[in-house]
Design a protein around this motif. Structure first.
Motif, PDB file in Angstrom:
ATOM      1  N   ALA A  27      -0.674  28.182  43.869  1.00 33.30           N
ATOM      2  CA  ALA A  27      -0.407  26.687  44.220  1.00 33.30           C
ATOM      3  C   ALA A  27       0.389  26.119  43.135  1.00 33.30           C
ATOM      4  CB  ALA A  27      -1.623  26.229  44.685  1.00 33.30           C
ATOM      5  N   LEU A  31       4.072  24.731  42.908  1.00 30.86           N
ATOM      6  CA  LEU A  31       4.530  23.385  42.518  1.00 30.86           C
ATOM      7  C   LEU A  31       5.012  23.135  41.172  1.00 30.86           C
ATOM      8  CD1 LEU A  31       1.180  21.500  43.845  1.00 30.86           C
ATOM      9  CD2 LEU A  31       3.470  21.330  44.812  1.00 30.86           C
ATOM     10  N   ASN A  32       4.764  23.921  40.176  1.00 32.75           N
ATOM     11  CA  ASN A  32       5.453  24.021  38.962  1.00 32.75           C
ATOM     12  C   ASN A  32       6.950  24.180  39.086  1.00 32.75           C
ATOM     13  OD1 ASN A  32       3.618  22.615  37.402  1.00 32.75           O
ATOM     14  ND2 ASN A  32       2.790  24.613  36.946  1.00 32.75           N
ATOM     15  N   LEU A  34       8.675  23.252  41.379  1.00 34.92           N
ATOM     16  CA  LEU A  34       9.475  22.049  41.706  1.00 34.92           C
ATOM     17  C   LEU A  34       9.835  21.415  40.394  1.00 34.92           C
ATOM     18  CD1 LEU A  34       7.212  21.005  44.756  1.00 34.92           C
ATOM     19  CD2 LEU A  34       9.336  22.070  45.042  1.00 34.92           C
ATOM     20  N   ARG A  36       8.953  18.590  38.794  1.00 38.43           N
ATOM     21  CA  ARG A  36       7.882  17.543  38.588  1.00 38.43           C
ATOM     22  C   ARG A  36       8.151  16.329  39.447  1.00 38.43           C
ATOM     23  NH1 ARG A  36       3.315  17.588  35.149  1.00 38.43           N
ATOM     24  NH2 ARG A  36       2.234  15.542  35.503  1.00 38.43           N
ATOM     25  N   GLU A  42       2.696  14.214  43.625  1.00 37.78           N
ATOM     26  CA  GLU A  42       2.012  15.611  43.046  1.00 37.78           C
ATOM     27  C   GLU A  42       0.259  15.428  43.220  1.00 37.78           C
ATOM     28  OE1 GLU A  42       1.900  17.986  38.906  1.00 37.78           O
ATOM     29  OE2 GLU A  42       2.778  16.155  38.800  1.00 37.78           O
ATOM     30  N   LEU A  45       0.004  16.347  47.227  1.00 34.69           N
ATOM     31  CA  LEU A  45       0.307  17.808  47.504  1.00 34.69           C
ATOM     32  C   LEU A  45      -0.885  18.650  46.888  1.00 34.69           C
ATOM     33  CD1 LEU A  45       3.843  18.294  46.393  1.00 34.69           C
ATOM     34  CD2 LEU A  45       3.208  18.222  48.600  1.00 34.69           C
ATOM     35  N   TYR A  46      -1.526  18.453  45.947  1.00 35.25           N
ATOM     36  CA  TYR A  46      -2.614  19.107  45.211  1.00 35.25           C
ATOM     37  C   TYR A  46      -3.915  18.832  46.256  1.00 35.25           C
ATOM     38  CZ  TYR A  46      -0.541  20.868  41.024  1.00 35.25           C
ATOM     39  OH  TYR A  46       0.127  21.286  40.135  1.00 35.25           O
TER      40      TYR A  46
END
Length: 81
Positions: A27, A31-32, A34, A36, A42, A45-46
């Motif tokens: 995960a 996401l990294n 993307l 930032r 962010e 999403l987390y």
């Protein structure tokens, strides 16, 4: 086929000790990739991914923190002659 209490307990340990760390690494890596996003997005999403991992495993974790129901049943039943 339903899993026994002991099987669910064993699988819950495997999921928590192996599956969850792998999921976190995947995960965070995705996401990294993307570029930032804004901090609020962010965080959202987390949080969403934090709840998403457990949905497929609800049946495994259900009742794990309670006493073994099979042990109670064995204590109540008289031994067969």
């Amino acid at each position: 086929m339903a899993l026994s209490y002991k099987a669910r307990r064993g699988w819950s340990l495997v999921i928590l000790l192996i599956g969850l760390p792998v999921y976190v690494v995947v995960a965070v890596t995705l996401l990294n990739l993307l570029e930032r996003p804004p901090l609020w997005l962010e965080l959202l999403l987390y949080v969403a991914l934090g709840f998403l991992w457990m949905l497929p495993f609800r049946f495994v974790f259900k009742g794990i923190g309670q006493a073994d129901p099979d042990a109670e049943k064995a204590d109540r039943e008289p031994p067969s002659a």
